[in-house]
Enzyme design. Structure first.
Site, PDB file in Angstrom:
ATOM      1  N   HIS A   1       0.811  -1.214   0.000  1.00 44.72           N
ATOM      2  CA  HIS A   1       0.000   0.000   0.000  1.00 44.72           C
ATOM      3  C   HIS A   1       0.851   1.274   0.000  1.00 44.72           C
ATOM      4  O   HIS A   1       0.302   2.373  -0.152  1.00 44.72           O
ATOM      5  CB  HIS A   1      -0.941   0.028   1.202  1.00 44.72           C
ATOM      6  CG  HIS A   1      -1.997  -1.030   1.170  1.00 44.72           C
ATOM      7  ND1 HIS A   1      -2.843  -1.205   0.098  1.00 44.72           N
ATOM      8  CD2 HIS A   1      -2.337  -1.978   2.081  1.00 44.72           C
ATOM      9  CE1 HIS A   1      -3.669  -2.216   0.350  1.00 44.72           C
ATOM     10  NE2 HIS A   1      -3.378  -2.706   1.540  1.00 44.72           N
TER      11      HIS A   1
ATOM     12  N   ASP B   1      -3.072 -10.482  -2.409  1.00 44.64           N
ATOM     13  CA  ASP B   1      -3.659  -9.974  -1.175  1.00 44.64           C
ATOM     14  C   ASP B   1      -5.111  -9.574  -1.423  1.00 44.64           C
ATOM     15  O   ASP B   1      -5.465  -9.148  -2.531  1.00 44.64           O
ATOM     16  CB  ASP B   1      -2.845  -8.760  -0.720  1.00 44.64           C
ATOM     17  CG  ASP B   1      -3.199  -8.264   0.669  1.00 44.64           C
ATOM     18  OD1 ASP B   1      -2.434  -8.544   1.592  1.00 44.64           O
ATOM     19  OD2 ASP B   1      -4.244  -7.588   0.819  1.00 44.64           O
TER      20      ASP B   1
ATOM     21  N   TYR C   1      -4.800 -11.565   8.521  1.00 47.89           N
ATOM     22  CA  TYR C   1      -5.028 -11.108   9.893  1.00 47.89           C
ATOM     23  C   TYR C   1      -5.863 -12.070  10.726  1.00 47.89           C
ATOM     24  O   TYR C   1      -6.194 -11.750  11.866  1.00 47.89           O
ATOM     25  CB  TYR C   1      -5.653  -9.705   9.865  1.00 47.89           C
ATOM     26  CG  TYR C   1      -4.831  -8.797   8.981  1.00 47.89           C
ATOM     27  CD1 TYR C   1      -3.593  -8.331   9.400  1.00 47.89           C
ATOM     28  CD2 TYR C   1      -5.259  -8.478   7.684  1.00 47.89           C
ATOM     29  CE1 TYR C   1      -2.814  -7.541   8.571  1.00 47.89           C
ATOM     30  CE2 TYR C   1      -4.486  -7.692   6.856  1.00 47.89           C
ATOM     31  CZ  TYR C   1      -3.261  -7.230   7.299  1.00 47.89           C
ATOM     32  OH  TYR C   1      -2.478  -6.459   6.472  1.00 47.89           O
TER      33      TYR C   1
END
Length: 343
Positions: A160, A196, A324
């Site tokens: 990012h 991702d 996560y």
């Protein structure tokens, strides 16, 4: 396959993230790495090696010099200004505001260089980000030296981070620097494949006008998912970069069937384009129980994903990004790597 990993990642551990209107323990935290290391050791995937010193030269070719200097000095400036906590942006430049002036005040600098306020800077962030890049560089050198694949257990992640902004837990774009290193080493065309859940807006930004690096991504529809303002089908690059950029946004609830079909489509484009080296932004937050995504991949699906990537037969560096669901992040990550090895 060897893994490159630095203990200095622990130096970056913000104590709070703004999520859902309250401060919570950040989803991107050091324990993610422990679960991945545990699986690597349990399944004996290969040697785990500390990287050598970071080489900022390749990063300086891609990233704004003022931005890198900001990352290095932000925490000290913040403290010198009398701020008590971690460096957190209170806002960002908005539509019809000036973007061509960098404020002198540290509050303004943070707002200028940040694009997502969930991402805090601590006293150890710069060293951790450099160590993350060092791991990626060591993996690239391993593959450039003849290895079929290598894994950079990068933390903090990178995809990012743009050429001049941080956010989304990312500070230095490791995958982009690895792609640049392959180019510097003689590869004519390099692809960054981002699996991702979240669109790699930073990588896309860095190579937007480049015709020698393809960015290909499968991600959650930005109408529904971060980063919201990048990742649409009409984003195909500009100038020499028009064409190589290839993104595939998928809706909430997407399972492995349509996800794998999208992956196969990108793989076909990568082959047709003639990539000579591959960098995989390896996020495993497409997992069904990830707390900040909405895809429905299960753990065995990541094995198959790795096999599909492995069958491309390209020299490949994996750079760790998101994921996560803490208790499964190790299983899912190593499944991709094991599938690649099986292929």
């Amino acid at each position: 396959m060897r893994t490159f990993f630095s203990e200095d990642h622990r130096l970056h551990f913000p104590q709070a993230e703004l999520s859902g209107g309250e401060f919570v323990t950040p989803y991107e935290r050091p324990s993610r790495v422990e679960y991945i290391l545990g699986q690597l050791k349990e399944r004996r995937l290969g040697e785990i090696v500390a990287p050598g010193p970071v080489d900022m030269g390749p990063a300086e070719r891609l990233l704004d010099a003022g931005f890198l200097r900001f990352l290095e000095t932000a925490y000290d400036e913040w403290k010198a200004a009398g701020q008590g906590g971690e460096v957190i942006a209170a806002g960002m430049p908005t539509r019809r505001q000036r973007h061509d002036r960098i404020p002198r005040n540290i509050d303004g600098k943070v707002e200028y260089y940040c694009h997502a306020s969930e991402t805090a800077i601590t006293g150890g962030t710069w060293r951790a980000a450099q160590s993350s890049l060092a791991s990626a560089q060591a993996a690239q050198r391993e593959v450039a030296g003849g290895a079929r694949g290598a894994f950079a257990l990068c933390r903090p992640p990178g995809h990012h981070a743009t050429s001049d902004q941080y956010g989304g837990y990312c500070f230095i774009n490791n995958a982009a620097v690895v792609a640049e290193m392959f180019r510097m080493g003689g590869a004519r065309r390099v692809t960054v494949l981002d699996v991702d859940f979240h669109h790699g807006n930073g990588t896309q930004d860095i190579f937007w006008r480049r015709g020698d690096v393809m960015f290909a991504s499968i991600h959650g529809d930005p109408l529904d998912a971060y980063p919201y303002f990048a990742g649409y089908a009409d984003e195909i690059g500009e100038g020499e970069g028009k064409g190589p950029t290839s993104t595939c946004r998928l809706p909430p609830g997407t399972g492995y069937g349509p996800w794998a079909e999208a992956l196969d489509g990108l793989i076909a484009r990568i082959r047709d384009w003639g990539a000579e080296a591959l960098v995989v932004s390896l996020g495993v937050d497409a997992y069904k129980d990830d707390p900040i995504s909405f895809f429905k991949l299960d753990s065995p699906d990541f094995l198959d994903c790795g096999r599909r990537i492995g069958r491309m037969g390209l020299p490949t560096v994996f750079c760790m990004e998101g994921g996560y669901a803490i208790e499964q992040v190790g299983v899912n990550t190593v499944n991709v790597l094991e599938g690649f090895e099986d292929a």
